[in-house]
Design an enzyme around this catalytic site. Structure first.
Site, PDB file in Angstrom:
ATOM      1  CB  ALA A  26     -22.487   6.448   5.783  1.00  0.00           C
ATOM      2  CD1 TRP A  70     -10.882  -7.206   3.723  1.00  0.00           C
ATOM      3  CD2 TRP A  70      -9.569  -5.289   2.910  1.00  0.00           C
ATOM      4  NE1 TRP A  70      -9.778  -7.057   4.446  1.00  0.00           N
ATOM      5  CE2 TRP A  70      -9.016  -5.846   3.918  1.00  0.00           C
ATOM      6  CE3 TRP A  70      -9.191  -4.271   2.284  1.00  0.00           C
ATOM      7  CZ2 TRP A  70      -7.821  -5.429   4.519  1.00  0.00           C
ATOM      8  CZ3 TRP A  70      -7.856  -3.815   2.614  1.00  0.00           C
ATOM      9  CH2 TRP A  70      -7.317  -4.148   3.802  1.00  0.00           C
ATOM     10  N   GLY A  74      -7.202   9.534   2.191  1.00  0.00           N
ATOM     11  CA  GLY A  74      -8.527   9.376   2.036  1.00  0.00           C
ATOM     12  C   GLY A  74      -9.008  10.102   0.603  1.00  0.00           C
ATOM     13  CD  GLU A 131      22.965   4.008 -20.269  1.00  0.00           C
ATOM     14  OE1 GLU A 131      22.766   3.776 -18.994  1.00  0.00           O
ATOM     15  OE2 GLU A 131      22.456   5.165 -20.895  1.00  0.00           O
TER      16      GLU A 131
END
Lengths: 329, 329
Positions: free
Chosen positions: B168, B174, B262, B55
């Site tokens: 695994a 990616w 993770g 404000e």
């Protein structure tokens, strides 16, 4: 009779062909619409057991109105006479149709262009390729059998957001909701056969029928993936047992196969690259530590990319359905 | 000045407030628009460090034009004088505004209705509740801190279709594509702090900065979830270590926390029910046998349902983003 009109009539023919799915193997679930002066005068789809063919049904309905009409069919009219009926190409010539629009050429060596040639030899205009993508999807069972010598395989999985198909103790009733289960029952009705693994057959003794009003008679053949027959897996006489995914090639009368689980069967089919379509019903829940897909023989991440293409997505109650098609270059 | 106009100006004020996200804690990232005769005469948002307030910025821009104007603000103007500035309610009275439209009442006990009361006592019309849902989402960091005494927590996961965040062997570069990663960097820029688990910090030594042109200076505080400090986890001085998810309540200047992984950290936060928003980037790949979410303390499947509501979904390249909000009754 411009391209747009042709595309719309073809879409109608393909939609009619869907009605034969799961009931007419080894014949293709063709759909046919006969149009004269912009009015449908005949409709047909391949009947249970594979005969009569779609064109024969549509021609019978059209009668004399077929003369000078345009015929829309999702697959090239057959060129071979069978003890169960005449060649559709001959019937179309005899009926005096003016034009045939076919989405796809029939790879069956008994036809394979000869249907179209017979029509053209009789002075009938033949147009091909309109609606080809949709027709390929609709006839994927037959086309996969023709091209690869095995059924088209859909793998169905009901999953949580974190990829679990069951809790660690095996409980999976219910991850997905009633709308998703109803949709899965329609998928069963569109399949010639359903396959489950031995553990699923033993643990759940699944009925694997179609529990939808009006479709009770559409329950498919039941296949078991197991090295031996299971204990308590339903009525023994109703099951066919195969020892490995590649044995699906030997299943007669099965062009559309639905693999329903469990994760062992799913991983076996994926590892063998024998899944053509993934049907994922995903519920907005997190399980944590649940049962998930096992090893599928992926060597590295790069190999995982580019194999699956989103073909359909929709909301089913609070669940989301995504269908992916295997990209085969 | 009807309801529709008010809603549109309020949406603009809330959008401005988003510019302060991740930089103004413990102050709320308020946005403000001042409108006179249908023209915007002032705009503002809470500045880095928390002052000046939205404000104050907007009033300074409006100057004399604020007299008789309507002020749209995503949160009730503050009623408390600080050594860093006057109360916004007093400033609005002094500026002679005619009307204040505030989406939400400020739960801060120093204001909590007193700001609106000060305005009304000065003859200024006060309207509340317009855009309340969007404002609650935009100010969730501050509001969660006020209501629950801890930061708002977003858990980000990059996943395969089968729920794996890595293969695994741990490799995860990616799974998702460049568009998804860019979107995740914007989410970092909107956070006060990013948290990872010890194994992720050690294995990936993640830089956890904002790698987007123009936003390099928006990199948030780095938090480590670990019982001891990691080896090789970046410059030690730049990390704060906490031993359990509940310790996030002690993090000063952190109202927006992004948990990046993770899976151990993710499961800890979910098990403690300390996740307010799930941000799932899902790539169209199957991994099989990958790393997935561990145990989160779910007793049965029924308990899993009704906890997460889809808040946003969009396509990012070939990946799909879904954001879910925790349903807290």
């Amino acid at each position: 009779m411009g391209p747009l009109t042709d595309a719309r009539w073809m879409a109608a023919a393909i939609a009619l062909g869907e009605r034969g799915r799961g009931r007419c193997a080894p014949n293709p679930n063709v759909g046919c619409v006969i149009v004269r002066d912009g009015v449908v005068v005949g409709r047909g789809w391949t009947q249970p057991g594979g005969r009569p063919h779609a064109e024969a049904i549509a021609l019978a309905e059209a009668g004399e109105a077929a003369r000078g009409a345009t015929v829309y069919t999702s697959l090239e009219p057959c060129a071979h006479v069978s003890e169960r009926g005449p060649a559709c190409a001959s019937s179309l010539v005899a009926a005096g149709v003016a034009r045939v629009v076919a989405a796809l050429r029939d790879p069956d060596p008994r036809t394979d262009g000869r249907g179209h040639a017979m029509l053209e030899a009789a002075g009938i205009a033949v147009v091909t390729g309109i609606g080809a993508d949709a027709a390929q999807r609709s006839l994927a069972g037959f086309l996969t059998r023709q091209a690869l010598g095995r059924p088209h395989v859909t793998l169905k999985l009901g999953l949580s957001l974190d990829g679990a198909i069951a809790m660690a103790d095996g409980s999976s009733r219910w991850i997905t909701g009633a709308e998703a289960r109803a949709h899965a029952h329609v998928e069963r009705a569109k399949s010639d056969a359903i396959l489950v693994g031995r553990r699923t057959a033993e643990a759940d003794a699944p009925v694997l029928d179609v529990r939808l009003p009006g479709l009770e008679d559409r329950s498919p053949q039941r296949i078991l993936l197991a090295s031996r027959h299971p204990r308590g897996g339903g009525n023994d006489e109703e099951w066919i047992t195969i020892a490995s995914p590649s044995a699906i090639a030997t299943l007669e009368g099965v062009d559309w196969l639905l693999v329903e689980g469990g994760m062992g069967a799913a991983a076996s089919f994926l590892a063998a690259d024998l899944v053509d379509r993934l049907l994922l019903y995903r519920a907005p829940v997190l399980i944590g530590g649940g049962r998930m897909l096992g090893e599928i023989g992926l060597a590295d991440l790069a190999q995982a990319h580019g194999r699956w293409r989103l073909a359909d997505a929709r909301q089913l109650g609070s669940d989301r359905l995504e269908a992916y098609e295997r990209v085969r270059l």
